[in-house]
Design a protein around this motif. Structure first.
Motif, PDB file in Angstrom:
ATOM      1  N   VAL A  47      -9.529   5.500  -5.106  1.00  0.00           N
ATOM      2  CA  VAL A  47     -10.857   4.883  -4.942  1.00  0.00           C
ATOM      3  C   VAL A  47     -10.736   3.362  -4.915  1.00  0.00           C
ATOM      4  CG1 VAL A  47     -13.092   4.539  -6.064  1.00  0.00           C
ATOM      5  CG2 VAL A  47     -12.147   6.841  -5.864  1.00  0.00           C
ATOM      6  N   ARG A  48      -9.903   2.797  -5.799  1.00  0.00           N
ATOM      7  CA  ARG A  48      -9.700   1.338  -5.781  1.00  0.00           C
ATOM      8  C   ARG A  48      -9.118   0.890  -4.440  1.00  0.00           C
ATOM      9  NH1 ARG A  48      -8.647   2.399 -11.095  1.00  0.00           N
ATOM     10  NH2 ARG A  48      -6.390   2.622 -10.868  1.00  0.00           N
ATOM     11  N   GLY A  49      -8.153   1.623  -3.919  1.00  0.00           N
ATOM     12  CA  GLY A  49      -7.570   1.280  -2.625  1.00  0.00           C
ATOM     13  C   GLY A  49      -8.581   1.373  -1.497  1.00  0.00           C
ATOM     14  N   TRP A  50      -9.436   2.376  -1.560  1.00  0.00           N
ATOM     15  CA  TRP A  50     -10.491   2.533  -0.550  1.00  0.00           C
ATOM     16  C   TRP A  50     -11.474   1.365  -0.620  1.00  0.00           C
ATOM     17  CZ3 TRP A  50     -11.612   4.851   3.775  1.00  0.00           C
ATOM     18  CH2 TRP A  50     -12.926   4.880   4.212  1.00  0.00           C
ATOM     19  N   ARG A  51     -11.865   0.996  -1.839  1.00  0.00           N
ATOM     20  CA  ARG A  51     -12.839  -0.094  -2.013  1.00  0.00           C
ATOM     21  C   ARG A  51     -12.353  -1.417  -1.439  1.00  0.00           C
ATOM     22  NH1 ARG A  51     -14.814   0.524  -8.092  1.00  0.00           N
ATOM     23  NH2 ARG A  51     -16.386   2.115  -7.795  1.00  0.00           N
ATOM     24  N   VAL A  52     -11.088  -1.718  -1.606  1.00  0.00           N
ATOM     25  CA  VAL A  52     -10.575  -3.000  -1.113  1.00  0.00           C
ATOM     26  C   VAL A  52     -10.123  -2.930   0.343  1.00  0.00           C
ATOM     27  CG1 VAL A  52      -9.941  -3.809  -3.424  1.00  0.00           C
ATOM     28  CG2 VAL A  52      -8.234  -2.645  -2.013  1.00  0.00           C
ATOM     29  N   HIS A  89       0.830  -1.207   0.000  1.00  0.00           N
ATOM     30  CA  HIS A  89       0.000   0.000   0.000  1.00  0.00           C
ATOM     31  C   HIS A  89       0.865   1.257   0.000  1.00  0.00           C
ATOM     32  CE1 HIS A  89      -3.421   2.573   0.649  1.00  0.00           C
ATOM     33  NE2 HIS A  89      -2.847   3.073   1.721  1.00  0.00           N
ATOM     34  N   ARG A 101      -4.955  10.700  -9.698  1.00  0.00           N
ATOM     35  CA  ARG A 101      -4.879   9.947  -8.438  1.00  0.00           C
ATOM     36  C   ARG A 101      -6.221   9.334  -8.048  1.00  0.00           C
ATOM     37  NH1 ARG A 101      -2.249  14.503  -4.548  1.00  0.00           N
ATOM     38  NH2 ARG A 101      -0.685  15.219  -6.017  1.00  0.00           N
ATOM     39  N   GLY A 113      -8.619   7.479  -9.428  1.00  0.00           N
ATOM     40  CA  GLY A 113      -8.871   6.056  -9.690  1.00  0.00           C
ATOM     41  C   GLY A 113      -8.130   5.137  -8.738  1.00  0.00           C
ATOM     42  N   PRO A 114      -6.794   5.257  -8.622  1.00  0.00           N
ATOM     43  CA  PRO A 114      -6.075   4.367  -7.701  1.00  0.00           C
ATOM     44  C   PRO A 114      -6.505   4.524  -6.241  1.00  0.00           C
ATOM     45  CG  PRO A 114      -4.534   5.478  -9.180  1.00  0.00           C
ATOM     46  CD  PRO A 114      -5.886   6.074  -9.416  1.00  0.00           C
ATOM     47  N   GLU A 157      -7.802  -0.891   1.800  1.00  0.00           N
ATOM     48  CA  GLU A 157      -6.417  -0.542   2.123  1.00  0.00           C
ATOM     49  C   GLU A 157      -6.326   0.622   3.103  1.00  0.00           C
ATOM     50  OE1 GLU A 157      -4.311   0.251  -1.466  1.00  0.00           O
ATOM     51  OE2 GLU A 157      -4.143  -1.865  -1.986  1.00  0.00           O
ATOM     52  N   ARG A 197       2.262   1.832  -3.390  1.00  0.00           N
ATOM     53  CA  ARG A 197       1.257   2.414  -4.298  1.00  0.00           C
ATOM     54  C   ARG A 197       1.037   3.895  -3.997  1.00  0.00           C
ATOM     55  NH1 ARG A 197      -0.678  -2.794  -4.001  1.00  0.00           N
ATOM     56  NH2 ARG A 197      -2.009  -2.476  -2.206  1.00  0.00           N
TER      57      ARG A 197
END
Length: 129
Positions: free
Chosen positions: A103-108, A84, A98, A100-101, A110, A87
């Motif tokens: 939001v993806r990190g938040w969704r999973v 993390h 920034r 997109g990455p 991280e 990234r």
């Protein structure tokens, strides 16, 4: 939690110490007013992110050398934290790129798993490089 005995490190499941903050502390976390919080968001993120990445890498290196070997339940969160932070350090300079990455990190999970949650999402979105 770890302890050192004769040069060996043992992993203990239970915490052995606790930390308590109070208003009279000489050191430790300080409460920021609105101005201080805005100053943090305006501060460049490069040095802070490099410091967090280096700390996570040092922790991973140290944990991988534990004798007897650390279990996967100990190493997996450390590996996830290092990934993390890598990234985060590689986020583009453009704030728009920034999104997109982050939001993806938040969704999973991280940010909630190894960070300060929404505070660090906001920091990663708006801080300059």
């Amino acid at each position: 939690m770890t302890r050192t005995i004769s040069g060996l490190v043992d992993l203990l499941e239970e915490p052995l110490t606790d930390y308590w903050q109070h208003s009279g502390n000489q050191i430790g976390v300080t409460a920021l007013d609105a101005s201080g919080k805005l100053d943090r968001l305006r501060a460049p993120r490069t040095a802070r992110n490099a410091r967090l990445l280096a700390r996570a890498a040092a922790l991973q290196q140290r944990a991988s050398g534990f004798e007897p070997a650390a279990s996967a339940s100990v190493l997996a969160p450390i590996d996830a934290k290092l990934a993390h932070e890598a990234r985060r350090s590689a986020l583009p300079a453009s704030r728009l790129l920034r999104v997109g990455p982050i939001v993806r990190g938040w969704r999973v999970g991280e940010y909630s798993r190894s960070m300060l949650g929404l505070q660090d999402v906001l920091r990663d979105l708006v801080q300059p490089v």
